[in-house]
Motif scaffolding. Structure first.
Motif, PDB file in Angstrom:
ATOM      1  N   LEU A 333       0.811  -1.217   0.000  1.00  0.00           N
ATOM      2  CA  LEU A 333       0.000   0.000   0.000  1.00  0.00           C
ATOM      3  C   LEU A 333       0.842   1.265   0.000  1.00  0.00           C
ATOM      4  O   LEU A 333       0.419   2.304  -0.513  1.00  0.00           O
ATOM      5  CB  LEU A 333      -0.923   0.014   1.224  1.00  0.00           C
ATOM      6  CG  LEU A 333      -2.082  -0.981   1.237  1.00  0.00           C
ATOM      7  CD1 LEU A 333      -2.813  -0.913   2.569  1.00  0.00           C
ATOM      8  CD2 LEU A 333      -3.045  -0.696   0.093  1.00  0.00           C
ATOM      9  N   THR A 334       2.033   1.199   0.589  1.00  0.00           N
ATOM     10  CA  THR A 334       2.857   2.404   0.752  1.00  0.00           C
ATOM     11  C   THR A 334       4.106   2.388  -0.122  1.00  0.00           C
ATOM     12  O   THR A 334       5.037   3.145   0.124  1.00  0.00           O
ATOM     13  CB  THR A 334       3.265   2.563   2.224  1.00  0.00           C
ATOM     14  OG1 THR A 334       4.000   1.390   2.636  1.00  0.00           O
ATOM     15  CG2 THR A 334       2.050   2.731   3.112  1.00  0.00           C
ATOM     16  N   ASP A 336       4.546   3.446  -3.078  1.00  0.00           N
ATOM     17  CA  ASP A 336       4.670   4.797  -3.639  1.00  0.00           C
ATOM     18  C   ASP A 336       3.967   5.732  -2.659  1.00  0.00           C
ATOM     19  O   ASP A 336       2.737   5.871  -2.666  1.00  0.00           O
ATOM     20  CB  ASP A 336       4.011   4.847  -5.024  1.00  0.00           C
ATOM     21  CG  ASP A 336       4.178   6.214  -5.700  1.00  0.00           C
ATOM     22  OD1 ASP A 336       4.310   7.231  -4.988  1.00  0.00           O
ATOM     23  OD2 ASP A 336       4.164   6.248  -6.943  1.00  0.00           O
ATOM     24  N   HIS A 339       1.707   8.660  -4.095  1.00  0.00           N
ATOM     25  CA  HIS A 339       0.484   8.133  -4.686  1.00  0.00           C
ATOM     26  C   HIS A 339      -0.465   7.634  -3.592  1.00  0.00           C
ATOM     27  O   HIS A 339      -1.686   7.845  -3.665  1.00  0.00           O
ATOM     28  CB  HIS A 339       0.834   7.008  -5.661  1.00  0.00           C
ATOM     29  CG  HIS A 339      -0.309   6.563  -6.512  1.00  0.00           C
ATOM     30  ND1 HIS A 339      -0.210   5.542  -7.422  1.00  0.00           N
ATOM     31  CD2 HIS A 339      -1.597   6.992  -6.583  1.00  0.00           C
ATOM     32  CE1 HIS A 339      -1.367   5.366  -8.013  1.00  0.00           C
ATOM     33  NE2 HIS A 339      -2.234   6.235  -7.529  1.00  0.00           N
ATOM     34  N   ALA A 340       0.106   6.948  -2.572  1.00  0.00           N
ATOM     35  CA  ALA A 340      -0.719   6.437  -1.475  1.00  0.00           C
ATOM     36  C   ALA A 340      -1.430   7.571  -0.748  1.00  0.00           C
ATOM     37  O   ALA A 340      -2.620   7.469  -0.402  1.00  0.00           O
ATOM     38  CB  ALA A 340       0.146   5.639  -0.498  1.00  0.00           C
ATOM     39  N   ARG A 341      -0.745   8.685  -0.507  1.00  0.00           N
ATOM     40  CA  ARG A 341      -1.375   9.828   0.170  1.00  0.00           C
ATOM     41  C   ARG A 341      -2.512  10.416  -0.677  1.00  0.00           C
ATOM     42  O   ARG A 341      -3.566  10.789  -0.148  1.00  0.00           O
ATOM     43  CB  ARG A 341      -0.327  10.897   0.468  1.00  0.00           C
ATOM     44  CG  ARG A 341       0.645  10.523   1.589  1.00  0.00           C
ATOM     45  CD  ARG A 341       1.483  11.738   1.962  1.00  0.00           C
ATOM     46  NE  ARG A 341       2.518  11.426   2.918  1.00  0.00           N
ATOM     47  CZ  ARG A 341       2.324  11.316   4.238  1.00  0.00           C
ATOM     48  NH1 ARG A 341       1.109  11.466   4.731  1.00  0.00           N
ATOM     49  NH2 ARG A 341       3.343  11.043   5.033  1.00  0.00           N
ATOM     50  N   ALA A 344      -5.526   8.068  -0.414  1.00  0.00           N
ATOM     51  CA  ALA A 344      -6.201   8.148   0.877  1.00  0.00           C
ATOM     52  C   ALA A 344      -6.996   9.444   1.006  1.00  0.00           C
ATOM     53  O   ALA A 344      -8.136   9.452   1.503  1.00  0.00           O
ATOM     54  CB  ALA A 344      -5.179   8.038   2.005  1.00  0.00           C
ATOM     55  N   MET A 413      -8.326   0.261   2.654  1.00  0.00           N
ATOM     56  CA  MET A 413      -6.962   0.559   2.194  1.00  0.00           C
ATOM     57  C   MET A 413      -6.569   1.975   2.584  1.00  0.00           C
ATOM     58  O   MET A 413      -5.451   2.210   3.079  1.00  0.00           O
ATOM     59  CB  MET A 413      -6.880   0.382   0.671  1.00  0.00           C
ATOM     60  CG  MET A 413      -6.978  -1.068   0.203  1.00  0.00           C
ATOM     61  SD  MET A 413      -7.200  -1.207  -1.586  1.00  0.00           S
ATOM     62  CE  MET A 413      -5.723  -0.414  -2.197  1.00  0.00           C
ATOM     63  N   ALA A 414      -7.453   2.929   2.395  1.00  0.00           N
ATOM     64  CA  ALA A 414      -7.133   4.317   2.730  1.00  0.00           C
ATOM     65  C   ALA A 414      -6.905   4.490   4.228  1.00  0.00           C
ATOM     66  O   ALA A 414      -5.998   5.221   4.659  1.00  0.00           O
ATOM     67  CB  ALA A 414      -8.272   5.226   2.252  1.00  0.00           C
ATOM     68  N   ILE A 417      -3.493   3.190   5.037  1.00  0.00           N
ATOM     69  CA  ILE A 417      -2.446   4.105   4.575  1.00  0.00           C
ATOM     70  C   ILE A 417      -2.256   5.262   5.560  1.00  0.00           C
ATOM     71  O   ILE A 417      -1.143   5.607   5.937  1.00  0.00           O
ATOM     72  CB  ILE A 417      -2.791   4.638   3.162  1.00  0.00           C
ATOM     73  CG1 ILE A 417      -2.606   3.530   2.129  1.00  0.00           C
ATOM     74  CG2 ILE A 417      -1.919   5.833   2.813  1.00  0.00           C
ATOM     75  CD1 ILE A 417      -3.181   3.881   0.767  1.00  0.00           C
TER      76      ILE A 417
END
Length: 424
Positions: A333-334, A336, A339-341, A344, A413-414, A417
């Motif tokens: 999930l993290t 990148d 991108h992850a931020r 979320a 998922m969010a 993150i």
């Protein structure tokens, strides 16, 4: 030289053994000493070498005894010359044979304290034999020379020990750097996916690639207070606790060590899952463990997994040993972070705000969804009342701006993150 002329009267007790040192060393000793003292020195050196090896067997390891014997003989001849002519004590007086033999001991990884014990034993043995010889001299010679010989021998032994210690450390470092550099080149090729022959790897690394591998990365938060040997020791303990058949380790800097444990048959997951309980924590050391893989590709993938576990360890949500199996989803999930931020923030909307009360709502919703939307299960995990969970979930839905649908994968998922990276 008159006081030391008794040295020229030294003779062997029987026909002396054949000298083993170089013709050049022998010729340099014969010129000032003559055949009698040289024969005495050759005899004493033979007995001294055997005496030292009995006390410190490392000096007589496979193939090591002849060079060691030569070094002892050259040293005794040099000591007699020094007692006769009294040159200024300095490191250059240490004979080349002793320096060469010392370098071999360093390459064989014989501990320095064992090397220096050999020097002390040799000094004591030679002193004893010289005192025996002086006892046969007239009282005035014996009284005058005993103190001089003892003092000079001590100085020569001290000079020799200092020179050999310096040469030992320098040779050990040169040898380790050369050996470590060759091993690192092979490891870098493997990690880059380049083809490396199994025979070449086995010869250079002392490690078989056609095995099941689990990679470790051992790091320290205090490199100035931690040696590479301490990192290797922890890696070795982890390998032993996991029942590994062999271990490979290479330094990746002063604060990081890469290691691989291997097995002929794939180890049970249980063999690796409990390592943090089997091996005591050694602060400030930390370790990351990759997944088991087979062959060169498994070697590479396990290291990559260990790197991801180490990255997740930096978020501070794991113990001193971070197992990739426990953080693989979070690592994905993290991978990148930017991108992850973005993801979320888009999914959570107002529920992603950096506020203590909103953080509490996020955590309640995360646990509620993890418990299969069970208010009771979430209440038990969070140690709050069931009604509190229901209330917080409703408030979280309002901040999301939409009701929780049946498929909540994106929301879960969010939430994970933000838990790992913090609100953006």
């Amino acid at each position: 030289m008159s006081g030391s002329s008794w040295l020229l009267r030294l003779v062997p007790s029987a026909a002396p053994p054949e000298p083993v040192c170089s013709p050049e060393t022998l010729a340099a000793a014969r010129a000032p000493l003559g055949p009698g003292p040289v024969g005495w020195a050759v005899e004493v050196a033979r007995d001294m070498a055997a005496h030292i090896v009995r006390q410190v067997p490392e000096h007589g390891g496979p193939g090591a005894y002849p060079p060691f014997h030569r070094a002892v003989e050259a040293t005794v001849l040099q000591a007699l010359r020094g007692l006769l002519t009294e040159p200024e004590p300095r490191g250059a007086l240490v004979v080349p044979e002793a320096v060469a033999g010392n370098a071999e001991l360093a390459r064989r990884n014989v501990p320095l304290e064992r090397v220096l014990r050999g020097v002390r034993l040799g000094h004591a043995y030679l002193h004893g034999r010289l005192m025996e010889a002086l006892d046969k001299e007239p009282d005035e010679v014996r009284i005058q020379e005993s103190h001089r010989v003892s003092e000079l021998l001590f100085v020569y032994a001290d000079v020799q020990a200092s020179r050999l210690a310096e040469e030992y450390v320098a040779e050990r470092d040169r040898w380790r750097r050369g050996r470590e550099a060759a091993r690192r080149r092979i490891v870098d090729d493997l990690l880059s996916g380049r083809l490396v022959g199994g025979a070449v790897a086995a010869r250079t690394l002392g490690y078989e690639l056609a095995r099941h591998h689990a990679a470790f990365i051992v790091t320290t938060g205090s490199p100035e207070a931690t040696s590479t040997d301490e990192l290797r020791l922890l890696a070795a303990e982890l390998g032993r606790a996991a029942g590994a058949e062999n271990l490979l380790s290479v330094a990746a800097g002063s604060a990081e060590l890469w290691a691989w444990a291997c097995w002929s048959a794939e180890p049970a997951r249980d063999a690796l899952a409990g390592l943090s309980r089997l091996v005591p924590e050694r602060r400030p050391l930390r370790a990351a463990l990759g997944p088991v893989g087979y062959g060169p590709e498994g070697f590479r993938r396990s290291h990559r997994g260990a790197r991801e576990a180490r990255r997740m360890d930096r978020f501070g949500h794991t113990g001193w040993l971070c197992d990739y199996a426990d953080v693989s989803t979070a690592a994905l999930l993290t991978a990148d972070v930017e991108h992850a931020r973005w993801f979320a923030a888009r999914v959570l909307g107002g529920l992603g705000a950096d506020d203590p009360r909103v953080r509490e709502l996020r955590e309640t919703l995360r646990v509620y969804l993890a418990e299969g939307r069970s208010p009771q299960g979430a209440a038990e995990r969070l140690f709050v009342a069931r009604n509190t969970v229901t209330y917080r979930v409703r408030r979280a839905e309002r901040l999301l701006g939409r009701p929780l649908e049946q498929d909540t994968l994106e929301v879960r998922m969010a939430l994970e993150i933000v838990r790992l990276l913090g609100p953006g």
